[in-house]
Write a protein that holds these residues in place. Structure first.
Motif, mmCIF file in Angstrom:
data_model
loop_
_atom_site.group_PDB
_atom_site.id
_atom_site.type_symbol
_atom_site.label_atom_id
_atom_site.label_comp_id
_atom_site.label_asym_id
_atom_site.label_seq_id
_atom_site.Cartn_x
_atom_site.Cartn_y
_atom_site.Cartn_z
ATOM 1 N N CYS A 96 0.849 -1.277 -0.318
ATOM 2 C CA CYS A 96 0.210 0.283 -0.098
ATOM 3 C C CYS A 96 1.187 1.262 0.209
ATOM 4 C CB CYS A 96 -1.384 0.262 1.180
ATOM 5 S SG CYS A 96 -2.356 1.316 0.629
ATOM 6 N N PHE A 97 2.184 1.015 -0.869
ATOM 7 C CA PHE A 97 3.233 2.014 -1.254
ATOM 8 C C PHE A 97 3.780 2.829 -0.199
ATOM 9 C CE2 PHE A 97 -0.909 2.158 -3.479
ATOM 10 C CZ PHE A 97 -0.595 2.333 -5.266
ATOM 11 N N ARG A 98 4.126 2.211 1.520
ATOM 12 C CA ARG A 98 5.113 2.130 2.576
ATOM 13 C C ARG A 98 5.841 1.870 1.643
ATOM 14 N NH1 ARG A 98 3.973 -1.890 6.015
ATOM 15 N NH2 ARG A 98 2.673 -2.629 4.515
ATOM 16 N N PHE A 99 6.775 0.981 1.174
ATOM 17 C CA PHE A 99 7.349 0.149 1.284
ATOM 18 C C PHE A 99 9.505 0.727 0.548
ATOM 19 C CE2 PHE A 99 5.750 -4.509 0.676
ATOM 20 C CZ PHE A 99 5.094 -4.311 2.359
ATOM 21 N N SER A 100 10.278 0.571 0.499
ATOM 22 C CA SER A 100 11.043 2.008 0.179
ATOM 23 C C SER A 100 11.144 1.421 -1.526
ATOM 24 C CB SER A 100 12.352 1.383 0.462
ATOM 25 O OG SER A 100 12.665 0.143 0.075
ATOM 26 N N ASN A 101 10.665 0.574 -2.143
ATOM 27 C CA ASN A 101 10.952 0.592 -3.700
ATOM 28 C C ASN A 101 9.284 1.497 -4.163
ATOM 29 O OD1 ASN A 101 8.021 -1.188 -2.968
ATOM 30 N ND2 ASN A 101 8.362 -2.799 -4.733
ATOM 31 N N THR A 102 8.857 1.941 -3.289
ATOM 32 C CA THR A 102 7.581 2.828 -4.021
ATOM 33 C C THR A 102 9.008 4.499 -4.469
ATOM 34 O OG1 THR A 102 6.001 1.913 -2.397
ATOM 35 C CG2 THR A 102 6.175 4.255 -3.842
ATOM 36 N N THR A 103 7.977 4.681 -5.860
ATOM 37 C CA THR A 103 9.106 5.574 -7.022
ATOM 38 C C THR A 103 8.062 6.181 -6.819
ATOM 39 O OG1 THR A 103 8.928 4.530 -8.788
ATOM 40 C CG2 THR A 103 10.744 3.835 -7.365
ATOM 41 N N ALA A 104 8.565 7.743 -7.382
ATOM 42 C CA ALA A 104 7.868 8.563 -8.155
ATOM 43 C C ALA A 104 6.520 8.047 -9.008
ATOM 44 C CB ALA A 104 8.487 9.620 -8.835
ATOM 45 N N LYS A 105 7.149 6.787 -9.799
ATOM 46 C CA LYS A 105 6.809 6.510 -11.196
ATOM 47 C C LYS A 105 5.540 5.626 -10.770
ATOM 48 C CE LYS A 105 6.736 4.286 -15.686
ATOM 49 N NZ LYS A 105 7.660 3.559 -16.697
ATOM 50 N N THR A 106 5.983 4.495 -9.770
ATOM 51 C CA THR A 106 4.962 4.167 -8.922
ATOM 52 C C THR A 106 3.870 4.722 -8.623
ATOM 53 O OG1 THR A 106 6.455 2.732 -8.049
ATOM 54 C CG2 THR A 106 4.592 2.203 -7.090
ATOM 55 N N LEU A 107 4.284 6.251 -7.890
ATOM 56 C CA LEU A 107 2.594 7.083 -7.429
ATOM 57 C C LEU A 107 2.180 7.484 -8.344
ATOM 58 C CD1 LEU A 107 4.781 8.282 -4.188
ATOM 59 C CD2 LEU A 107 2.582 6.502 -4.725
#
Length: 322
Positions: A160-171
């Motif tokens: 749910c967008f909490r992990f460190s693999n979340t990037t600007a592109k992901t969001l």
């Protein structure tokens, strides 16, 4: 060993194909299913015959992505693997395709390039992120069913967008899906908040197994088949259990061992400076820097010992560098 290809090459190859079979990995999660069905909808929009298969039954919790899916019977002429890093993840039902995959679309750095051609985006948070680019590259207009699948894949693999693999592109990709009408609040609620009574029962048992090692920087939990049977929990209800150890303050490495036929499946989660993939690779597995896994044909105590030896070495190397 196959070759790596670009997004443009993957899209051009897909446009030429028909009678396409899309494979998902065993014990399917939201990313493999979201990726497969987003691609399924896109290829169907191009007028192609497509089918999605898995060695295991599609979990009920994910059926909102494909509520009316009825697999079409045809002899496949092109095989795509979605979010499958290694043929070991095919499962019994699909193992016959181990040497027959034409195209793999994945985001795992540990991908073994078993497919004839592989479109790998190792810095993507989820394979669904890469699938979104593929759909755009195919010239298909994203609709709500595709967007729902992509959002679910992103949400699954980022916690749910909490992990460190979340990037600007992901969001930005997630934002685009919400703009298309995805009910992100409901999906997040179903995926991360609601739990069955059997899931609560197995969590209670798991907490009772907790062990701490290396100055409380490592926590270990395990699940035996007897525990799962007593709780009445099935595979679909276990997603996220492996994140429990690293939710504890001060724990940098979380080890989860789950009894399977012939040994234990190991799930390794790390929060900062320990590379989970490097440890699991030494045990015959792989994955990501912060989340990886392997299978050990060993007893519970021997499996714990093998993992903890490597975790200690990783801590020792880090400490020596400080």
């Amino acid at each position: 060993m196959g070759i790596a290809i670009t997004l443009e090459q993957a899209c051009a190859w897909l446009r030429e194909q028909d009678d396409i079979l899309i494979l998902t990995h065993q014990n399917p999660d939201g990313d493999t299913l979201g990726s497969a069905f987003a691609l399924y909808y896109a290829l169907r929009a191009l007028g192609k015959r497509v089918r999605v298969e898995c060695s295991d039954e599609f979990p009920r919790k994910y059926r909102f992505m494909f509520p009316d899916y009825q697999p079409e019977a045809f002899e496949e002429r092109f095989v795509v693997a979605a979010d499958i890093a290694d043929t070991q993840l095919f499962g019994k039902k699909l193992e016959r395709y181990s040497g027959a995959v034409d195209l793999c679309i994945d985001h795992h750095p540990s991908n073994t390039f078993y497919a004839a051609q592989t479109y790998l985006v190792a810095d993507a948070a989820a394979t669904a992120e890469a699938i979104c680019d593929v759909i755009d590259g195919l010239g298909v207009t994203l609709d709500l069913p595709m967007a729902t699948c992509i959002y679910t894949g992103l949400s699954t693999d980022t916690g749910c967008f909490r992990f460190s693999n979340t990037t600007a592109k992901t969001l930005s990709t997630a934002s685009r899906m919400v703009a298309l009408g995805v009910d992100n609040a409901e999906i997040n609620l179903q995926m991360f908040s609601h739990k069955t009574q059997s899931r609560i029962a197995i969590e209670r048992e798991v907490y009772n197994t907790m062990e701490y090692h290396f100055g409380n920087r490592c926590a270990v939990i395990w699940m035996t088949r007897a525990m799962l049977e007593q709780a009445g929990a099935d595979d679909a209800e276990l997603e996220g259990v492996s994140a429990i150890p690293t939710q504890i303050e001060g724990v940098e490495v979380g080890v989860t061992l789950r009894e399977k036929e012939g040994g234990y499946k190991v799930s390794l989660r790390t929060s900062r400076y320990i590379n989970a993939s490097e440890i699991c690779a030494r045990l015959g597995g792989g994955g990501h820097a912060r989340a990886a896994g392997c299978f050990l044909a060993a007893t519970l105590e021997e499996a714990k010992r093998q993992v903890l030896v490597l975790v200690k070495q990783a801590f020792d190397r880090y400490d020596a560098e400080q």
